[in-house]
Design an enzyme around this catalytic site. Structure first.
Site, mmCIF file in Angstrom:
data_model
loop_
_atom_site.group_PDB
_atom_site.id
_atom_site.type_symbol
_atom_site.label_atom_id
_atom_site.label_comp_id
_atom_site.label_asym_id
_atom_site.label_seq_id
_atom_site.Cartn_x
_atom_site.Cartn_y
_atom_site.Cartn_z
ATOM 1 N N HIS A 115 -49.049 -36.128 34.187
ATOM 2 C CA HIS A 115 -49.948 -37.256 34.429
ATOM 3 C C HIS A 115 -49.360 -38.515 33.825
ATOM 4 O O HIS A 115 -48.782 -38.480 32.743
ATOM 5 C CB HIS A 115 -51.327 -36.979 33.824
ATOM 6 C CG HIS A 115 -52.216 -38.190 33.767
ATOM 7 N ND1 HIS A 115 -52.462 -38.885 32.598
ATOM 8 C CD2 HIS A 115 -52.904 -38.837 34.742
ATOM 9 C CE1 HIS A 115 -53.265 -39.896 32.858
ATOM 10 N NE2 HIS A 115 -53.551 -39.893 34.145
ATOM 11 N N SER A 116 -49.480 -39.637 34.548
ATOM 12 C CA SER A 116 -49.048 -40.948 34.060
ATOM 13 C C SER A 116 -47.551 -40.945 33.746
ATOM 14 O O SER A 116 -46.740 -40.588 34.591
ATOM 15 C CB SER A 116 -49.882 -41.361 32.850
ATOM 16 O OG SER A 116 -49.625 -42.696 32.497
ATOM 17 N N LEU A 117 -47.194 -41.335 32.536
ATOM 18 C CA LEU A 117 -45.782 -41.321 32.166
ATOM 19 C C LEU A 117 -45.243 -39.897 32.138
ATOM 20 O O LEU A 117 -44.075 -39.657 32.453
ATOM 21 C CB LEU A 117 -45.593 -41.986 30.810
ATOM 22 C CG LEU A 117 -44.151 -42.144 30.341
ATOM 23 C CD1 LEU A 117 -43.361 -43.008 31.296
ATOM 24 C CD2 LEU A 117 -44.106 -42.724 28.941
ATOM 25 N N GLY A 122 -46.118 -37.689 34.247
ATOM 26 C CA GLY A 122 -45.836 -37.425 35.647
ATOM 27 C C GLY A 122 -44.500 -37.987 36.086
ATOM 28 O O GLY A 122 -43.767 -37.360 36.859
ATOM 29 N N HIS A 131 -57.454 -44.878 35.677
ATOM 30 C CA HIS A 131 -56.163 -44.203 35.533
ATOM 31 C C HIS A 131 -56.272 -42.899 34.745
ATOM 32 O O HIS A 131 -55.385 -42.047 34.838
ATOM 33 C CB HIS A 131 -55.173 -45.161 34.848
ATOM 34 C CG HIS A 131 -53.836 -44.562 34.575
ATOM 35 N ND1 HIS A 131 -52.894 -44.359 35.567
ATOM 36 C CD2 HIS A 131 -53.267 -44.112 33.426
ATOM 37 C CE1 HIS A 131 -51.813 -43.818 35.040
ATOM 38 N NE2 HIS A 131 -52.011 -43.654 33.742
#
Length: 647
Positions: A322-324, A326, A432
């Site tokens: 997820h996010s960074l 990801g 987010h």
């Protein structure tokens, strides 16, 4: 003469020894044709027998694609690798499958959630990847490419097209299970199992606060250990890390996710290099040289992957994040050729190009998003500015934090939920979070959106990137400018009022330049009967005298302004005001003389260079006021009388 029957029987029998020998020779020839032909080929060669035979091996048949299957995953291990504060830290915690309670951490309005057995389906996924994908082989190639500034060129034989058992991205339950694996989880065990060091022993004196820095991997395995899932979660995410932000993560992330080192953007961006040579013109060779320091999140992800695959050498690996986390998951998938599913990931095509990852023949090294068979699927929604690549404006949360998130392209395929059009969401950073995605997006929609290939996407389209030989130099010069001003102000207040001081004396000294004409002006106003909105009787005399003297030099002029108030107003201002301005003579031998005006009648005041009425000037009644109230009314006259309203 023999009978007829006897003759017929003897006709089928051979009585000659020569004929028997010939039959035996023919039998031997039939049994051993090739050796005899080779032996007698010098006499009568046979063209059909001596033809060359193709001895090349038969190509193996392509393996059958894996059949769809059901998997039940449980959490087995938690790996933690430090990044900036503790880069050498690498620890592991084993999770017993029977006694452990796995909980999803609470986040804002979302409470804790217990994670049990997670179900997921697998389906065939086609991936073009290296034939030898061992970390001991791939990691040196990536390090060499980063130092050289371009991707390694490998022969077509080094690549293979495989059908692997990947996650079924059309199944809703599978997507939710993978999202839970990418979320932040913690474990409660009855025995209180502690972390153990995987690499070099960690300094125990620094054992406080290490869990708040680094990249964490949750390792899930199915019942047969044939498929494992690595869920990457950044515990100190470089985009939204709050108080834990350091300079190093801004340097690394702005190198990878910005067009030209966070230059020519909002003033809040943290600039990390000086490679811009003009307006939206960037020296890409300069950026590559600045990238030689390895990104620590990517390095931590590779080391974590190497340890997990060593523990499960024969398992099929899926990577989620997820996010960074990801973005790091996608980079690991491109590096080692494994299926990847990300959630709200930062667009990673730009850093994939700058990392110098291996690319198959025929692919564009400057556009990794044009690779079709990567096995990566990026799930997100339209209200997340990080996922869609718009978190870079002057008022964006990323920009306020100093991060230049200019990348907009994902590698692989994008699976986008239109929450703006379907649910009426507004674009904001609050959407987010992974808990928002799981509860309000993945579980709310009935179907998973179609995953589309977007090779037309381009990063930094308004920038002109060019390569150089590294000999260009940039020189910036500036001329210092100094401006100084000396100003002196002296103020003494004797009668304060509501808005300021009712009597004010100001002295200002400065530098001035004289001209050929000077005109001093004296204005004197005396009020005997003040009213509510001004003075009832007002006499003003203005006398001006001009003396013209040609002076060509620069002189110093001192200006003195004096104001004395004898009759302050009831609410603001002063009813009698005398202002005197004296302009001193320049610092030359020439002196200016002010000629007094002739005497005037008694109804007009006599002008003078400086006019200051005596203290306690009498009013129309002939009495002098010795003291006034704060709002201007006389409270004490000479002669002992009480306050008098003089309106």
């Amino acid at each position: 003469m023999l009978p007829s029957g006897k003759r017929k029987a003897d006709a089928f029998s051979c009585t000659s020894a020569a004929r028997v020998t010939a039959k035996l020779a023919l039998s031997f020839l039939a049994l051993s044709t090739t050796p005899l032909v080779n032996a007698f080929s010098y006499e009568e060669p046979n063209a059909q027998i001596v033809l060359p035979i193709d001895a090349s091996p038969i190509k193996p048949l392509l393996p059958e694609p894996p059949a769809p299957a059901e998997h039940k995953f449980t959490l087995r291990h938690i790996y933690h690798h430090g990044t900036y504060e503790h880069p050498t830290l690498h620890r592991k915690k084993d999770v017993p499958a029977q006694n452990a309670d796995v909980w999803l951490a609470a986040d804002d309005e979302y409470g804790q959630e217990r994670i049990g057995t997670l179900k997921a389906r697998s389906s065939p996924v086609r991936i073009q990847r290296l034939a030898d994908r061992r970390p001991s082989v791939v990691d040196p190639m990536v390090a060499y490419a980063r130092q050289q500034g371009y991707a390694s060129v490998l022969s077509p034989e080094a690549w293979t097209m495989d059908e692997v058992a990947g996650p079924d991205i059309t199944d809703k339950d599978t997507i939710i299970s993978l999202a839970l694996m990418a979320a932040d989880a913690y474990v409660q065990t009855p025995d209180g199992a502690d972390w153990e060091d995987v690499g070099a022993p960690f300094n125990r004196s620094l054992d406080f606060g290490w869990e708040g820095d680094g990249l964490r991997g949750h390792v899930f395995a199915d019942e047969t250990n044939s498929t494992i899932v690595i869920g990457l979660k950044g515990t100190s995410v470089a985009v939204f890390d709050g108080d834990g932000t350091t300079t190093n993560d801004k340097v690394n992330d702005n190198l990878f996710f910005s067009c030209c080192c966070a230059q020519q953007g909002p003033w809040t961006w943290h600039q990390v290099c000086d490679c811009a040579t003009g307006t939206y013109s960037c020296n890409n060779t300069c950026v590559v040289q600045a990238l030689r320091q390895e990104n620590r999140y990517y390095q931590a992800g590779r080391e974590l992957y190497a340890n997990v695959t060593e523990l499960y050498p024969d398992a099929n690996v899926w990577i989620v994040g997820h996010s960074l986390g990801g973005a790091m998951s996608s980079l690991l998938g491109l590096t080692y050729g494994d299926p990847v599913v990300t959630f709200e990931a930062v667009p990673e095509a730009l850093p994939a190009k700058r990392l110098g990852l291996p690319i198959p023949p025929g692919s564009d090294p400057d556009a990794p998003q044009t690779r079709e068979y990567t096995g990566a699927f990026h799930i997100g929604h339209t209200a997340d500015p990080v996922y869609v690549g718009t978190c870079n404006g002057a008022t964006a949360t990323c920009a306020i934090g100093g991060y230049a998130m200019e990348s907009a392209c994902h590698t692989g395929r994008e699976c986008v939920y239109d929450t703006v059009g379907d649910l009426g969401w507004r674009v904001g950073i609050g959407t987010h979070k992974i808990r928002v995605v799981i509860s309000d997006v993945l579980r709310k929609y009935e179907k998973v959106p179609e995953c589309k290939f977007t090779p037309e996407c381009r990063d930094c389209g308004n920038w002109k990137m060019y390569e150089s030989n590294g000999t260009e130099t940039t020189t910036t010069s500036s001329t210092p400018t100094s401006t100084s001003m000396t100003r002196t102000r002296t103020e003494t207040c004797k009668t304060p009022g509501w808005w300021g001081c009712l009597d004010e004396t100001t002295t200002t000294t400065g530098m001035a330049t004289t001209t050929t004409s000077e005109m001093p002006t004296t204005s004197t106003t005396t009020c005997h009967t003040p009213g509510w909105f001004g003075c009832k009787d007002k006499t003003t005399t203005s006398t001006a005298s001009t003396t013209t003297t040609p002076i060509a030099t620069t002189a110093t002029t001192t200006t003195t302004s004096s104001t004395t108030c004898l009759t302050p107003g009831k609410f603001w201002g002063c009813y009698d005001k005398t202002a005197t301005t004296d302009i001193g003579s320049p610092s030359t031998s020439t002196e200016l003389t002010i000629t007094s005006a002739p005497a005037l009648p008694s109804s007009v005041l006599t002008p003078s260079a400086t006019a200051t009425p005596p203290e306690g000037q009498p009013d129309d009644s002939g009495k002098r006021c010795r003291g006034r109230t704060w709002y201007g009314v006389c409270k004490d006259y000479e002669g002992g009388e009480g306050p008098v309203n003089d309106l």
